[in-house]
Every structure is written in structure tokens, then in C-alpha cells.
Design a protein around this motif. Structure first.
Motif, PDB file in Angstrom:
ATOM      1  N   THR A 111       0.837  -1.215   0.000  1.00 35.94           N
ATOM      2  CA  THR A 111       0.000   0.000   0.000  1.00 35.94           C
ATOM      3  C   THR A 111       0.864   1.254   0.000  1.00 35.94           C
ATOM      4  O   THR A 111       0.610   2.209  -0.747  1.00 35.94           O
ATOM      5  N   LEU A 112       1.905   1.242   0.829  1.00 36.27           N
ATOM      6  CA  LEU A 112       2.807   2.392   0.910  1.00 36.27           C
ATOM      7  C   LEU A 112       3.682   2.484  -0.345  1.00 36.27           C
ATOM      8  O   LEU A 112       3.998   3.590  -0.815  1.00 36.27           O
ATOM      9  N   ALA A 113       4.042   1.333  -0.912  1.00 37.23           N
ATOM     10  CA  ALA A 113       4.815   1.336  -2.164  1.00 37.23           C
ATOM     11  C   ALA A 113       4.019   2.059  -3.258  1.00 37.23           C
ATOM     12  O   ALA A 113       4.569   2.849  -4.040  1.00 37.23           O
ATOM     13  N   THR A 114       2.710   1.803  -3.293  1.00 35.29           N
ATOM     14  CA  THR A 114       1.839   2.451  -4.284  1.00 35.29           C
ATOM     15  C   THR A 114       1.806   3.958  -4.051  1.00 35.29           C
ATOM     16  O   THR A 114       1.956   4.760  -4.982  1.00 35.29           O
ATOM     17  N   ARG A 115       1.623   4.317  -2.799  1.00 32.37           N
ATOM     18  CA  ARG A 115       1.609   5.748  -2.454  1.00 32.37           C
ATOM     19  C   ARG A 115       2.928   6.411  -2.853  1.00 32.37           C
ATOM     20  O   ARG A 115       2.942   7.507  -3.433  1.00 32.37           O
ATOM     21  N   ASN A 116       4.040   5.750  -2.566  1.00 34.03           N
ATOM     22  CA  ASN A 116       5.344   6.331  -2.892  1.00 34.03           C
ATOM     23  C   ASN A 116       5.557   6.422  -4.400  1.00 34.03           C
ATOM     24  O   ASN A 116       6.158   7.378  -4.896  1.00 34.03           O
ATOM     25  N   ALA A 117       5.077   5.418  -5.141  1.00 36.62           N
ATOM     26  CA  ALA A 117       5.199   5.456  -6.608  1.00 36.62           C
ATOM     27  C   ALA A 117       4.420   6.646  -7.170  1.00 36.62           C
ATOM     28  O   ALA A 117       4.920   7.394  -8.028  1.00 36.62           O
ATOM     29  N   LEU A 118       3.197   6.846  -6.687  1.00 36.27           N
ATOM     30  CA  LEU A 118       2.377   7.980  -7.136  1.00 36.27           C
ATOM     31  C   LEU A 118       3.054   9.303  -6.769  1.00 36.27           C
ATOM     32  O   LEU A 118       3.107  10.239  -7.568  1.00 36.27           O
ATOM     33  N   HIS A 119       3.596   9.357  -5.570  1.00 38.55           N
ATOM     34  CA  HIS A 119       4.300  10.558  -5.095  1.00 38.55           C
ATOM     35  C   HIS A 119       5.508  10.880  -5.992  1.00 38.55           C
ATOM     36  O   HIS A 119       5.715  12.035  -6.383  1.00 38.55           O
ATOM     37  N   LEU A 120       6.290   9.854  -6.343  1.00 37.22           N
ATOM     38  CA  LEU A 120       7.489  10.088  -7.161  1.00 37.22           C
ATOM     39  C   LEU A 120       7.112  10.587  -8.557  1.00 37.22           C
ATOM     40  O   LEU A 120       7.794  11.450  -9.119  1.00 37.22           O
ATOM     41  N   LEU A 121       6.032  10.054  -9.118  1.00 37.01           N
ATOM     42  CA  LEU A 121       5.589  10.527 -10.439  1.00 37.01           C
ATOM     43  C   LEU A 121       5.117  11.978 -10.354  1.00 37.01           C
ATOM     44  O   LEU A 121       5.312  12.765 -11.280  1.00 37.01           O
ATOM     45  N   GLU A 122       4.500  12.337  -9.221  1.00 41.70           N
ATOM     46  CA  GLU A 122       4.086  13.731  -9.032  1.00 41.70           C
ATOM     47  C   GLU A 122       5.301  14.653  -8.967  1.00 41.70           C
ATOM     48  O   GLU A 122       5.341  15.700  -9.603  1.00 41.70           O
ATOM     49  N   ILE A 123       6.293  14.250  -8.175  1.00 38.58           N
ATOM     50  CA  ILE A 123       7.530  15.026  -8.033  1.00 38.58           C
ATOM     51  C   ILE A 123       8.162  15.259  -9.415  1.00 38.58           C
ATOM     52  O   ILE A 123       8.680  16.329  -9.712  1.00 38.58           O
ATOM     53  N   ALA A 124       8.094  14.202 -10.257  1.00 37.54           N
ATOM     54  CA  ALA A 124       8.742  14.270 -11.569  1.00 37.54           C
ATOM     55  C   ALA A 124       7.860  14.928 -12.627  1.00 37.54           C
ATOM     56  O   ALA A 124       8.267  15.080 -13.773  1.00 37.54           O
ATOM     57  N   GLY A 125       6.625  15.292 -12.234  1.00 40.69           N
ATOM     58  CA  GLY A 125       5.707  15.887 -13.208  1.00 40.69           C
ATOM     59  C   GLY A 125       5.263  14.897 -14.271  1.00 40.69           C
ATOM     60  O   GLY A 125       5.040  15.253 -15.418  1.00 40.69           O
ATOM     61  N   ARG A 126       5.130  13.603 -13.887  1.00 40.13           N
ATOM     62  CA  ARG A 126       4.749  12.568 -14.853  1.00 40.13           C
ATOM     63  C   ARG A 126       3.531  11.775 -14.384  1.00 40.13           C
ATOM     64  O   ARG A 126       3.506  10.551 -14.411  1.00 40.13           O
ATOM     65  N   THR A 127       2.505  12.503 -13.963  1.00 46.10           N
ATOM     66  CA  THR A 127       1.299  11.813 -13.477  1.00 46.10           C
ATOM     67  C   THR A 127       0.521  11.147 -14.615  1.00 46.10           C
ATOM     68  O   THR A 127      -0.486  10.496 -14.379  1.00 46.10           O
ATOM     69  N   ASP A 128       1.013  11.302 -15.852  1.00 46.89           N
ATOM     70  CA  ASP A 128       0.404  10.593 -16.986  1.00 46.89           C
ATOM     71  C   ASP A 128       0.735   9.094 -16.958  1.00 46.89           C
ATOM     72  O   ASP A 128       0.096   8.303 -17.648  1.00 46.89           O
ATOM     73  N   ILE A 129       1.741   8.712 -16.179  1.00 50.50           N
ATOM     74  CA  ILE A 129       2.169   7.299 -16.150  1.00 50.50           C
ATOM     75  C   ILE A 129       1.314   6.541 -15.132  1.00 50.50           C
ATOM     76  O   ILE A 129       1.218   6.948 -13.969  1.00 50.50           O
ATOM     77  N   PRO A 130       0.672   5.443 -15.563  1.00 49.38           N
ATOM     78  CA  PRO A 130      -0.192   4.715 -14.622  1.00 49.38           C
ATOM     79  C   PRO A 130       0.593   3.927 -13.572  1.00 49.38           C
ATOM     80  O   PRO A 130       1.726   3.503 -13.817  1.00 49.38           O
ATOM     81  N   VAL A 131      -0.021   3.792 -12.402  1.00 50.38           N
ATOM     82  CA  VAL A 131       0.524   2.957 -11.326  1.00 50.38           C
ATOM     83  C   VAL A 131      -0.491   1.850 -11.048  1.00 50.38           C
ATOM     84  O   VAL A 131      -1.668   2.127 -10.805  1.00 50.38           O
ATOM     85  N   ALA A 132      -0.037   0.599 -11.115  1.00 48.09           N
ATOM     86  CA  ALA A 132      -0.913  -0.542 -10.822  1.00 48.09           C
ATOM     87  C   ALA A 132      -0.429  -1.204  -9.541  1.00 48.09           C
ATOM     88  O   ALA A 132       0.749  -1.533  -9.412  1.00 48.09           O
ATOM     89  N   GLU A 133      -1.331  -1.381  -8.598  1.00 49.34           N
ATOM     90  CA  GLU A 133      -0.941  -1.947  -7.305  1.00 49.34           C
ATOM     91  C   GLU A 133      -0.779  -3.459  -7.406  1.00 49.34           C
ATOM     92  O   GLU A 133      -1.594  -4.152  -8.003  1.00 49.34           O
ATOM     93  N   GLY A 134       0.300  -3.936  -6.802  1.00 49.84           N
ATOM     94  CA  GLY A 134       0.621  -5.354  -6.875  1.00 49.84           C
ATOM     95  C   GLY A 134       0.153  -6.142  -5.667  1.00 49.84           C
ATOM     96  O   GLY A 134      -0.647  -5.680  -4.850  1.00 49.84           O
ATOM     97  N   SER A 135       0.693  -7.325  -5.559  1.00 48.32           N
ATOM     98  CA  SER A 135       0.271  -8.279  -4.541  1.00 48.32           C
ATOM     99  C   SER A 135       0.662  -7.808  -3.138  1.00 48.32           C
ATOM    100  O   SER A 135       1.700  -7.177  -2.944  1.00 48.32           O
ATOM    101  N   HIS A 136      -0.193  -8.154  -2.184  1.00 43.72           N
ATOM    102  CA  HIS A 136       0.098  -7.863  -0.768  1.00 43.72           C
ATOM    103  C   HIS A 136       0.623  -9.101  -0.050  1.00 43.72           C
ATOM    104  O   HIS A 136       0.970  -9.029   1.130  1.00 43.72           O
ATOM    105  N   VAL A 137       0.630 -10.223  -0.741  1.00 45.84           N
ATOM    106  CA  VAL A 137       1.095 -11.491  -0.153  1.00 45.84           C
ATOM    107  C   VAL A 137       2.029 -12.177  -1.135  1.00 45.84           C
ATOM    108  O   VAL A 137       2.064 -11.830  -2.317  1.00 45.84           O
ATOM    109  N   THR A 138       2.790 -13.157  -0.659  1.00 42.45           N
ATOM    110  CA  THR A 138       3.696 -13.885  -1.546  1.00 42.45           C
ATOM    111  C   THR A 138       2.895 -14.817  -2.455  1.00 42.45           C
ATOM    112  O   THR A 138       1.693 -14.999  -2.286  1.00 42.45           O
ATOM    113  N   ILE A 139       3.587 -15.425  -3.402  1.00 49.81           N
ATOM    114  CA  ILE A 139       2.932 -16.305  -4.379  1.00 49.81           C
ATOM    115  C   ILE A 139       2.296 -17.521  -3.696  1.00 49.81           C
ATOM    116  O   ILE A 139       1.347 -18.094  -4.192  1.00 49.81           O
ATOM    117  N   THR A 140       2.800 -17.891  -2.526  1.00 47.87           N
ATOM    118  CA  THR A 140       2.216 -19.012  -1.773  1.00 47.87           C
ATOM    119  C   THR A 140       1.275 -18.494  -0.688  1.00 47.87           C
ATOM    120  O   THR A 140       1.000 -19.187   0.294  1.00 47.87           O
TER     121      THR A 140
END
Length: 321
Positions: A46-75
């Protein structure tokens, strides 16, 4: 004629060196970042997603999509190893930035990666900077994925050196060893860069001072977040500098000729005291018995790096930002 930029998706758990890699990618004309996908590792997903969105904002690239990934391992493991003691509780050096305005897209990370690989067969490079859960999910979801994906660049493993989580395991592989074994044996075009290589690329305390003095917007931003990361390295490694793991891996997608490679089969130990160990079999000996190593596909493993060139590229692009 100029070649068109390589389309990349960065699968990331933004801590500090992920932030460096993402900003570096956005400053590199050789690549076009078509999306960020998020995963746990340095912080929870959840925080990784927030940080990814934040970094794109800092860079002025909010046109780039962020897709949230898994919260648990493959098992479906929920006991995750989170390295906030390296990157700060917020993953970005305890700066407590304002929440980003943007939101992740509705698609999951694995769905997004599969969809893009289908849309642009052979054209997409995934640069995986965290545990490999999302990529393993994409492989399981779509039988055509390993043929459709252009390349998977993995920051992970410790080849013939100690790990950085414990003597056996490197952090990204240790984060989800079962997923890592799926990715290494899937048959796609895989390139791995381990800490045996990334530990050769160091930003020293003196170099950080150069960033502080530069006018680059990104350079100034990185200076803010670097303090925690530097003090962790001072304590843990007794060094006057930090390792540039993620930017180094990213530069394989930008300029692969800065590295040399060997081909090997890689398997990952998924249990016991060496869980997360990456073992490289160079196929020099043909074994008579059929084993878990037989008929497994080759992957490329980075063996050497032109560290001064990698470092110069990194500094030039960020100081000029």
C-alpha cells in the motif's frame, strides 16, 4: 534513424534506491516508462503504491499509470520481510511528504503487465526492483506471457557472494523465493543482476555533497531522502557510501553494454536455512542423472559492470534534471 525508446514497466517497492532508479528512468531518453507496478519489500505494498504515485508527481509525470501489486507472496504468505529500517518508516527517508493526489488504476499489477505484453508483444521490458511476486503471477495467469514479454531484468540474487538479508539470501529473492524460482525457470528472456555486481557501484559521502550543490530538481529531492539510507550503510557495512542497487539494474535496460554476462540455469532454494539462495549452474558439466536442474532454460547473469560509467550516467542525468 534513431531507434524508438524501449518500453519499460518498473515493478518497484519504493524505498530510496527505487526512487533513484525511477527518476533516472524518467531522465533516460533510451526508455519510455509506460507504467509502475508496486510490490512489498522496502515497505508494504500500500505504501509502495503511495510512494510510486508521489514520485511521479515530483517528476511531473502523473500521466504514467501505477498498478498496485500483490500484498502477499505467491504461496499466500503474509509474514513479509519489510526493510523500513534501511529506507525509513515511510520508505523515503522519513520525510513524511504530503499524500499524492493520484490514485492507482483499477487493474492489478499482474493484469497490467500481462495486458501490456499482449498489446506490444516482444516490445516490453519489465525491470523488477523488488520481490518477484507480480511477475510470477503474470506467468501463472497467461500461458503466452513468457513469449510476449520482451525481457525481464531482475535486481536480485547474490551469485558466489554472501546475501544481504543473511549469509545465504539477497533481499528481493528472500522476499518471495517461490516466485523467484518460477521467474528464473519460466523460459522468458531473463537478465539478473545480483549484489555481487551492484556492490561495485557506490555513491560516496563526497558524491552526495555534489548532488547537494547541484541545481537539479531531482538531485535536490534525492538529497532530502538520502540521510537514513546513508546512515544505515555506515552502520551495517562500515562504509562511507551507499550501494546503487536499483539504478544499476535499471541501466541494464538503458545500456546493456555497460555490463558483461554469462548464461546459466538459476534455481532458488525455497526452504530451510538457505531459503532465498540463488544457485547458478553454468552447464560446464553434463550430469548423467535427471535432476531439478535438467532441461531448465538459460538466463543471463551480469558478471561485471563498468562501475565508473554507470555512476557517471547516474550523476549526469540526475544533476542535470
Amino acid at each position: 534513424m534513431a531507434t524508438e525508446p524501449k518500453k519499460i514497466i518498473i515493478d518497484t517497492d519504493p524505498g530510496v534506491d527505487d526512487a533513484m532508479a525511477i527518476l533516472l528512468a524518467l531522465r533516460s531518453p533510451e526508455v519510455e516508462v509506460i507504467g509502475l507496478t508496486t510490490i512489498y519489500g522496502n515497505v508494504y505494498t500500500t505504501l509502495a503504491t503511495r510512494n510510486a504515485l508521489h514520485l511521479l508527481e515530483i517528476a511531473g509525470r502523473t500521466d504514467i499509470p501505477v498498478a498496485e501489486g500483490s500484498h502477499v507472496t505467491i504461496t499466500q504468505g503474509t509474514k513479509l520481510r519489510i526493510a523500513d529500517f534501511v529506507h525509513g518508516a515511510d520508505g523515503l527517508g522519513n520525510q513524511n511528504f504530503h499524500p499524492p493526489k493520484g490514485k492507482p488504476i483499477a487493474q492489478s499489477a499482474a493484469d497490467f503487465i500481462v495486458e501490456q505484453a499482449n498489446l506490444y508483444p516482444g516490445k516490453i521490458t519489465v525491470v523488477a526492483l523488488g520481490p518477484l511476486t507480480n511477475i510470477a503471477l503474470a506467468i501463472q495467469q497467461d500461458p503466452a506471457f513468457v513469449k510476449n514479454i520482451g525481457q525481464i531484468v531482475i535486481l536480485g540474487g547474490a551469485f558466489a557472494v554472501n546475501g544481504n538479508v543473511n549469509p545465504a539470501a539477497e533481499a528481493n529473492i528472500f522476499g518471495d523465493p517461490d516466485a523467484a524460482d518460477i521467474v528464473f525457470t519460466c523460459g522468458a528472456d531473463v537478465v539478473a543482476v545480483g549484489i555481487n555486481v551492484t556492490h561495485q557501484v557506490v555513491m560516496t559521502d563526497a558524491d552526495r555533497d555534489k548532488l547537494v550543490c547541484s541545481n537539479g530538481k531531482h538531485a535536490q529531492y534525492l538529497c532530502k531522502i538520502l540521510e537514513v539510507y546513508f546512515s544505515y550503510h555506515h552502520d551495517a557495512y562500515n562504509t562511507k557510501g551507499v550501494y546503487l542497487h536499483d539504478p544499476t539494474a535499471l541501466l541494464i535496460a538503458v545500456n546493456p553494454s555497460l555490463f558483461t554476462y554469462m548464461e546459466a540455469v538459476i534455481r532458488v532454494q525455497t526452504s530451510g536455512i538457505t531459503r532465498g539462495l540463488t544457485l547458478l549452474y553454468n552447464k560446464q558439466k553434463r550430469f548423467a542423472e535427471i535432476t531439478e536442474w535438467s532441461d531448465k532454460p538459460w538466463v543471463k547473469v551480469a558478471v561485471t559492470v563498468d562501475a565508473p560509467a554507470v555512476y557517471k550516467l547516474f550523476m549526469d542525468r540526475l544533476m542535470d534534471s
